[in-house]
Design a protein around this motif. Structure first.
Motif, PDB file in Angstrom:
ATOM      1  N   VAL A   1       0.844  -1.190   0.000  1.00 36.55           N
ATOM      2  CA  VAL A   1       0.000   0.000   0.000  1.00 36.55           C
ATOM      3  C   VAL A   1       0.883   1.245   0.000  1.00 36.55           C
ATOM      4  CG1 VAL A   1      -1.885  -1.150   1.205  1.00 36.55           C
ATOM      5  CG2 VAL A   1      -0.213   0.142   2.518  1.00 36.55           C
ATOM      6  N   PRO A   2       0.385   2.354  -0.534  1.00 36.71           N
ATOM      7  CA  PRO A   2       1.178   3.576  -0.500  1.00 36.71           C
ATOM      8  C   PRO A   2       1.439   4.026   0.949  1.00 36.71           C
ATOM      9  CG  PRO A   2      -0.701   3.792  -1.995  1.00 36.71           C
ATOM     10  CD  PRO A   2      -0.870   2.504  -1.246  1.00 36.71           C
ATOM     11  N   ARG A   3       2.662   4.358   1.234  1.00 37.52           N
ATOM     12  CA  ARG A   3       3.085   4.829   2.554  1.00 37.52           C
ATOM     13  C   ARG A   3       2.656   3.896   3.688  1.00 37.52           C
ATOM     14  NH1 ARG A   3       3.144  10.801   3.520  1.00 37.52           N
ATOM     15  NH2 ARG A   3       4.449  11.503   1.848  1.00 37.52           N
ATOM     16  N   PRO A   4       3.080   2.650   3.639  1.00 41.78           N
ATOM     17  CA  PRO A   4       2.683   1.716   4.709  1.00 41.78           C
ATOM     18  C   PRO A   4       3.287   2.124   6.052  1.00 41.78           C
ATOM     19  CG  PRO A   4       4.361   0.721   3.345  1.00 41.78           C
ATOM     20  CD  PRO A   4       4.001   2.036   2.704  1.00 41.78           C
ATOM     21  N   ARG A   5       2.578   1.801   7.096  1.00 40.78           N
ATOM     22  CA  ARG A   5       3.088   2.052   8.449  1.00 40.78           C
ATOM     23  C   ARG A   5       3.848   0.823   8.915  1.00 40.78           C
ATOM     24  NH1 ARG A   5      -1.031   5.698  11.751  1.00 40.78           N
ATOM     25  NH2 ARG A   5      -1.706   6.997  10.018  1.00 40.78           N
ATOM     26  N   ARG A   6       4.786   1.027   9.811  1.00 44.95           N
ATOM     27  CA  ARG A   6       5.565  -0.067  10.409  1.00 44.95           C
ATOM     28  C   ARG A   6       6.284  -0.892   9.333  1.00 44.95           C
ATOM     29  NH1 ARG A   6       0.568  -1.925  11.781  1.00 44.95           N
ATOM     30  NH2 ARG A   6       1.319  -4.032  11.622  1.00 44.95           N
ATOM     31  N   THR A   7       6.904  -0.222   8.365  1.00 41.81           N
ATOM     32  CA  THR A   7       7.548  -0.951   7.268  1.00 41.81           C
ATOM     33  C   THR A   7       8.649  -1.885   7.748  1.00 41.81           C
ATOM     34  OG1 THR A   7       9.000   0.919   6.830  1.00 41.81           O
ATOM     35  CG2 THR A   7       7.012   0.749   5.488  1.00 41.81           C
ATOM     36  N   ALA A   8       9.461  -1.450   8.691  1.00 42.89           N
ATOM     37  CA  ALA A   8      10.554  -2.309   9.174  1.00 42.89           C
ATOM     38  C   ALA A   8       9.989  -3.583   9.801  1.00 42.89           C
ATOM     39  CB  ALA A   8      11.420  -1.563  10.179  1.00 42.89           C
ATOM     40  N   GLU A   9       8.947  -3.427  10.595  1.00 43.74           N
ATOM     41  CA  GLU A   9       8.314  -4.596  11.222  1.00 43.74           C
ATOM     42  C   GLU A   9       7.719  -5.526  10.172  1.00 43.74           C
ATOM     43  OE1 GLU A   9       4.316  -5.409  13.833  1.00 43.74           O
ATOM     44  OE2 GLU A   9       5.414  -3.548  14.208  1.00 43.74           O
ATOM     45  N   LEU A  10       7.057  -4.966   9.165  1.00 44.10           N
ATOM     46  CA  LEU A  10       6.455  -5.787   8.114  1.00 44.10           C
ATOM     47  C   LEU A  10       7.527  -6.503   7.287  1.00 44.10           C
ATOM     48  CD1 LEU A  10       3.598  -3.403   6.939  1.00 44.10           C
ATOM     49  CD2 LEU A  10       3.324  -5.605   8.110  1.00 44.10           C
ATOM     50  N   ARG A  11       8.615  -5.816   7.013  1.00 51.08           N
ATOM     51  CA  ARG A  11       9.702  -6.454   6.251  1.00 51.08           C
ATOM     52  C   ARG A  11      10.325  -7.607   7.031  1.00 51.08           C
ATOM     53  NH1 ARG A  11      12.376  -0.938   4.025  1.00 51.08           N
ATOM     54  NH2 ARG A  11      10.952  -0.642   2.285  1.00 51.08           N
ATOM     55  N   ARG A  12      10.537  -7.380   8.329  1.00 53.54           N
ATOM     56  CA  ARG A  12      11.080  -8.474   9.151  1.00 53.54           C
ATOM     57  C   ARG A  12      10.127  -9.659   9.168  1.00 53.54           C
ATOM     58  NH1 ARG A  12      12.781  -4.124  12.454  1.00 53.54           N
ATOM     59  NH2 ARG A  12      10.923  -4.349  13.758  1.00 53.54           N
ATOM     60  N   ARG A  13       8.829  -9.370   9.290  1.00 49.92           N
ATOM     61  CA  ARG A  13       7.827 -10.447   9.285  1.00 49.92           C
ATOM     62  C   ARG A  13       7.833 -11.195   7.953  1.00 49.92           C
ATOM     63  NH1 ARG A  13       3.895 -12.803  11.628  1.00 49.92           N
ATOM     64  NH2 ARG A  13       1.887 -13.255  10.681  1.00 49.92           N
ATOM     65  N   LEU A  14       7.933 -10.452   6.852  1.00 48.55           N
ATOM     66  CA  LEU A  14       7.972 -11.081   5.535  1.00 48.55           C
ATOM     67  C   LEU A  14       9.182 -12.002   5.407  1.00 48.55           C
ATOM     68  CD1 LEU A  14       6.259 -10.989   2.938  1.00 48.55           C
ATOM     69  CD2 LEU A  14       7.865  -9.296   2.081  1.00 48.55           C
ATOM     70  N   LEU A  15      10.323 -11.557   5.905  1.00 49.38           N
ATOM     71  CA  LEU A  15      11.526 -12.395   5.864  1.00 49.38           C
ATOM     72  C   LEU A  15      11.369 -13.654   6.718  1.00 49.38           C
ATOM     73  CD1 LEU A  15      14.337  -9.712   5.959  1.00 49.38           C
ATOM     74  CD2 LEU A  15      13.887 -11.355   4.132  1.00 49.38           C
ATOM     75  N   ARG A  16      10.827 -13.502   7.937  1.00 48.62           N
ATOM     76  CA  ARG A  16      10.623 -14.677   8.801  1.00 48.62           C
ATOM     77  C   ARG A  16       9.675 -15.682   8.141  1.00 48.62           C
ATOM     78  NH1 ARG A  16      10.299 -10.837  12.929  1.00 48.62           N
ATOM     79  NH2 ARG A  16       8.036 -11.004  12.917  1.00 48.62           N
ATOM     80  N   LEU A  17       8.594 -15.177   7.554  1.00 44.51           N
ATOM     81  CA  LEU A  17       7.639 -16.076   6.893  1.00 44.51           C
ATOM     82  C   LEU A  17       8.269 -16.740   5.671  1.00 44.51           C
ATOM     83  CD1 LEU A  17       4.459 -13.851   7.199  1.00 44.51           C
ATOM     84  CD2 LEU A  17       4.779 -16.112   8.249  1.00 44.51           C
TER      85      LEU A  17
END
Length: 83
Positions: free
Chosen positions: A26-42
């Motif tokens: 989504v445009p200008r997502p919030r908590r990008t660092a947290e979401l990226r870490r979650r994506l990597l873990r998954l």
């Protein structure tokens, strides 16, 4: 009927991966660092799941079907139409 019997935890992880990816897209997502870490873990959880060491999991078609099933089973619907 589904061609592969995926473990529930693998399907859930793939569904969570897609949800996390959509949240990052989504445009200008919030908590990008947290979401990226979650994506990597998954991604790691999915990639190294024991299912891929089984005979059924060794085919590229299994990975494709997992992604399709996690998104909503669109491939399943197409197969039913062909029959």
């Amino acid at each position: 009927m589904d061609r592969f019997r995926f473990p529930d935890d693998l399907i859930r992880a793939q569904q969570e991966w897609h949800a996390t990816y959509r949240a990052l897209a989504v445009p200008r997502p919030r908590r990008t660092a947290e979401l990226r870490r979650r994506l990597l873990r998954l991604s790691v959880r999915i990639h190294w799941h024991p299912f891929w060491s089984s005979p059924a999991g060794r085919t590229p078609a299994a990975r494709v079907e997992l992604r399709q099933r996690a998104v909503g089973g669109r491939a399943r619907g197409r197969r039913e139409v062909r029959r």
